[in-house]
Design a protein around this motif. Sequence first.
Motif: not given
Length: 112
Positions: A67, A73-78, A81
């Motif tokens: 990242f 690209g990662y989601t905010l949840v990832t 986590s």
Amino acid sequence: MCMVPLLDPPGLVEFQFTLSSTGLILLSGLGAFFVNWSGFTVMGSCSAMTHQLLGQAKSIITMLAGFVLLAQGYTLVTLISCLVGMMAIVAYTDANLKENAARSPDLQMKTI
């Protein structure tokens, strides 16, 4: 390697081996060796839980490095986590160190 041409078209036969691609393949293999070696090194001297958490920490660090350094690209949840996972690992380590220090006070560093 025998199955690569059959399972991964265009496969090994049509891959363009250059000096840089061969170097990156070797570097990737060396990195994988050290990841596995570090896991086997601590396996004999740590508990199963510690070994499992070390594996999780390596995965989280790899994701966060992708990242930060590679704009993966990662989601905010990832990402949240990953951060919660690292906080849990730090909390476990802190609790484990305190428990070990309480069990053997003669091994604690003496302050002046």
